[in-house]
Design a protein around this motif. Structure first.
Motif, PDB file in Angstrom:
ATOM      1  N   MET A   1       0.846  -1.179   0.000  1.00 28.00           N
ATOM      2  CA  MET A   1       0.000   0.000   0.000  1.00 28.00           C
ATOM      3  C   MET A   1       0.890   1.239   0.000  1.00 28.00           C
ATOM      4  O   MET A   1       1.959   1.247   0.591  1.00 28.00           O
ATOM      5  CB  MET A   1      -0.917  -0.030   1.230  1.00 28.00           C
ATOM      6  CG  MET A   1      -1.925   1.097   1.282  1.00 28.00           C
ATOM      7  SD  MET A   1      -2.968   1.329  -0.179  1.00 28.00           S
ATOM      8  CE  MET A   1      -3.975  -0.119  -0.156  1.00 28.00           C
ATOM      9  N   VAL A   2       0.445   2.271  -0.655  1.00 27.68           N
ATOM     10  CA  VAL A   2       1.185   3.515  -0.752  1.00 27.68           C
ATOM     11  C   VAL A   2       0.932   4.357   0.490  1.00 27.68           C
ATOM     12  O   VAL A   2      -0.191   4.449   0.976  1.00 27.68           O
ATOM     13  CB  VAL A   2       0.729   4.300  -2.005  1.00 27.68           C
ATOM     14  CG1 VAL A   2       1.402   5.652  -2.072  1.00 27.68           C
ATOM     15  CG2 VAL A   2       1.007   3.487  -3.253  1.00 27.68           C
ATOM     16  N   VAL A   3       1.982   4.974   1.012  1.00 24.07           N
ATOM     17  CA  VAL A   3       1.863   5.908   2.131  1.00 24.07           C
ATOM     18  C   VAL A   3       2.334   7.261   1.641  1.00 24.07           C
ATOM     19  O   VAL A   3       3.485   7.413   1.218  1.00 24.07           O
ATOM     20  CB  VAL A   3       2.711   5.452   3.343  1.00 24.07           C
ATOM     21  CG1 VAL A   3       2.631   6.473   4.463  1.00 24.07           C
ATOM     22  CG2 VAL A   3       2.262   4.087   3.820  1.00 24.07           C
ATOM     23  N   LEU A   4       1.448   8.241   1.668  1.00 24.17           N
ATOM     24  CA  LEU A   4       1.788   9.589   1.211  1.00 24.17           C
ATOM     25  C   LEU A   4       1.708  10.540   2.402  1.00 24.17           C
ATOM     26  O   LEU A   4       0.713  11.209   2.613  1.00 24.17           O
ATOM     27  CB  LEU A   4       0.828  10.037   0.105  1.00 24.17           C
ATOM     28  CG  LEU A   4       0.819   9.197  -1.162  1.00 24.17           C
ATOM     29  CD1 LEU A   4      -0.282   9.647  -2.100  1.00 24.17           C
ATOM     30  CD2 LEU A   4       2.169   9.266  -1.850  1.00 24.17           C
ATOM     31  N   ASN A   5       2.790  10.591   3.173  1.00 30.90           N
ATOM     32  CA  ASN A   5       2.781  11.478   4.326  1.00 30.90           C
ATOM     33  C   ASN A   5       3.516  12.789   4.053  1.00 30.90           C
ATOM     34  O   ASN A   5       3.413  13.723   4.826  1.00 30.90           O
ATOM     35  CB  ASN A   5       3.346  10.776   5.562  1.00 30.90           C
ATOM     36  CG  ASN A   5       4.747  10.250   5.327  1.00 30.90           C
ATOM     37  OD1 ASN A   5       5.274  10.350   4.235  1.00 30.90           O
ATOM     38  ND2 ASN A   5       5.336   9.673   6.355  1.00 30.90           N
ATOM     39  N   LYS A   6       4.268  12.842   2.978  1.00 35.13           N
ATOM     40  CA  LYS A   6       4.935  14.070   2.570  1.00 35.13           C
ATOM     41  C   LYS A   6       4.736  14.216   1.070  1.00 35.13           C
ATOM     42  O   LYS A   6       5.065  13.310   0.307  1.00 35.13           O
ATOM     43  CB  LYS A   6       6.415  14.035   2.927  1.00 35.13           C
ATOM     44  CG  LYS A   6       7.106  15.359   2.672  1.00 35.13           C
ATOM     45  CD  LYS A   6       8.479  15.410   3.283  1.00 35.13           C
ATOM     46  CE  LYS A   6       9.072  16.789   3.014  1.00 35.13           C
ATOM     47  NZ  LYS A   6      10.318  16.983   3.724  1.00 35.13           N
ATOM     48  N   ILE A   7       4.194  15.344   0.641  1.00 32.95           N
ATOM     49  CA  ILE A   7       3.829  15.502  -0.766  1.00 32.95           C
ATOM     50  C   ILE A   7       5.007  15.959  -1.615  1.00 32.95           C
ATOM     51  O   ILE A   7       5.202  15.487  -2.718  1.00 32.95           O
ATOM     52  CB  ILE A   7       2.634  16.473  -0.910  1.00 32.95           C
ATOM     53  CG1 ILE A   7       1.430  15.943  -0.126  1.00 32.95           C
ATOM     54  CG2 ILE A   7       2.278  16.685  -2.375  1.00 32.95           C
ATOM     55  CD1 ILE A   7       0.997  14.531  -0.466  1.00 32.95           C
ATOM     56  N   TYR A   8       5.802  16.870  -1.133  1.00 35.98           N
ATOM     57  CA  TYR A   8       6.958  17.278  -1.930  1.00 35.98           C
ATOM     58  C   TYR A   8       8.207  16.597  -1.393  1.00 35.98           C
ATOM     59  O   TYR A   8       8.408  16.469  -0.186  1.00 35.98           O
ATOM     60  CB  TYR A   8       7.121  18.805  -1.969  1.00 35.98           C
ATOM     61  CG  TYR A   8       7.436  19.444  -0.630  1.00 35.98           C
ATOM     62  CD1 TYR A   8       8.761  19.611  -0.217  1.00 35.98           C
ATOM     63  CD2 TYR A   8       6.424  19.880   0.199  1.00 35.98           C
ATOM     64  CE1 TYR A   8       9.054  20.184   1.005  1.00 35.98           C
ATOM     65  CE2 TYR A   8       6.702  20.456   1.419  1.00 35.98           C
ATOM     66  CZ  TYR A   8       8.027  20.610   1.826  1.00 35.98           C
ATOM     67  OH  TYR A   8       8.306  21.176   3.039  1.00 35.98           O
ATOM     68  N   THR A   9       9.018  16.091  -2.327  1.00 32.86           N
ATOM     69  CA  THR A   9      10.229  15.361  -1.944  1.00 32.86           C
ATOM     70  C   THR A   9      11.493  16.018  -2.477  1.00 32.86           C
ATOM     71  O   THR A   9      12.586  15.669  -2.064  1.00 32.86           O
ATOM     72  CB  THR A   9      10.175  13.923  -2.493  1.00 32.86           C
ATOM     73  OG1 THR A   9      10.121  13.983  -3.923  1.00 32.86           O
ATOM     74  CG2 THR A   9       8.966  13.170  -1.943  1.00 32.86           C
ATOM     75  N   ARG A  10      11.320  16.916  -3.435  1.00 35.86           N
ATOM     76  CA  ARG A  10      12.432  17.611  -4.108  1.00 35.86           C
ATOM     77  C   ARG A  10      13.259  16.680  -5.001  1.00 35.86           C
ATOM     78  O   ARG A  10      14.219  17.117  -5.611  1.00 35.86           O
ATOM     79  CB  ARG A  10      13.346  18.311  -3.090  1.00 35.86           C
ATOM     80  CG  ARG A  10      12.655  19.386  -2.286  1.00 35.86           C
ATOM     81  CD  ARG A  10      13.656  20.184  -1.438  1.00 35.86           C
ATOM     82  NE  ARG A  10      12.984  21.255  -0.751  1.00 35.86           N
ATOM     83  CZ  ARG A  10      12.786  21.304   0.555  1.00 35.86           C
ATOM     84  NH1 ARG A  10      13.205  20.306   1.326  1.00 35.86           N
ATOM     85  NH2 ARG A  10      12.185  22.335   1.112  1.00 35.86           N
ATOM     86  N   THR A  11      12.888  15.401  -5.089  1.00 41.23           N
ATOM     87  CA  THR A  11      13.682  14.478  -5.912  1.00 41.23           C
ATOM     88  C   THR A  11      13.470  14.718  -7.402  1.00 41.23           C
ATOM     89  O   THR A  11      14.290  14.303  -8.211  1.00 41.23           O
ATOM     90  CB  THR A  11      13.339  13.012  -5.583  1.00 41.23           C
ATOM     91  OG1 THR A  11      11.941  12.806  -5.784  1.00 41.23           O
ATOM     92  CG2 THR A  11      13.708  12.669  -4.148  1.00 41.23           C
TER      93      THR A  11
END
Length: 197
Positions: A1-11
């Motif tokens: 399952m996907v966990v999206l706790n931070k939207i921007y990663t700068r990658t």
């Protein structure tokens, strides 16, 4: 399952994005364009659904399709490895589109089309709001189909056959659904060849 706790990663600041394998590719890469266009298709269906709430069966079908389009995106964002061999089921298995999903779409096309009169002309995108947005979704879906075919044929990157079949059937479904949403074809706007010459 996907966990999206931070939207921007700068990658992605360097113009690349990660595939499902972790491999990084340029954001204009053909594979990224293919599943990005699937995402556009999904978003346009979401707009169409603002106008299909009064038809529970059609809206439920569109809801299921939106979920299936995430399966399509997952399939496309993870290139087929091992010379085209698929990994089995289980934890870490590659998520793929199945023929069952294609068969369901075909059954839905037949269900909706059974209530429509045969066409005697091409249909112009329009009529009611739901139909117009479904036509828009259809054209975006066709673009996705072209990109997926190009990814496989020109770029030489294997794509699971059910993916291309699903996207092809989806554009057909969206055409039939647009007519169905247009009062079962009564409000279709028909092309009149050469009318304005």
């Amino acid at each position: 399952m996907v966990v999206l706790n931070k939207i921007y990663t700068r990658t992605g600041d360097d113009g690349t994005t990660a595939l499902g394998t972790g491999e990084r590719r340029k954001k204009y890469d053909l594979r990224i364009a293919a599943y990005g266009t699937i995402d556009e298709t999904n978003a346009s269906i979401g707009v169409a659904r603002l106008h299909t709430r009064n038809d529970p069966a059609l809206d439920a079908a569109l809801s299921r399709i939106q979920n299936d389009l995430f399966d399509v995106g997952a399939d496309l964002c993870t290139p087929i490895a091992d010379g085209g061999k698929e990994r089995g089921k289980g934890l870490g298995a590659r998520l793929t589109v199945t023929d069952n999903q294609v068969n369901w779409l075909e059954a839905e096309i037949d269900r909706l089309n059974a209530e429509l009169k045969p066409l005697r002309s091409f249909v112009l995108p329009g009529g009611g709001a739901a139909a117009a947005y479904l036509h828009l979704a259809r054209t975006i879906c066709r673009r996705a189909e072209r990109l997926i075919a190009e990814l496989s044929d020109v770029a030489g990157e294997p794509v699971g056959p059910p993916v291309l079949k699903y996207v092809n059937r989806l554009s057909d479904f969206l055409f039939v659904a647009s007519r169905y949403a247009n009062a079962k074809g009564a409000d279709d706007v028909l092309w009149k060849p050469g009318e304005n010459r």
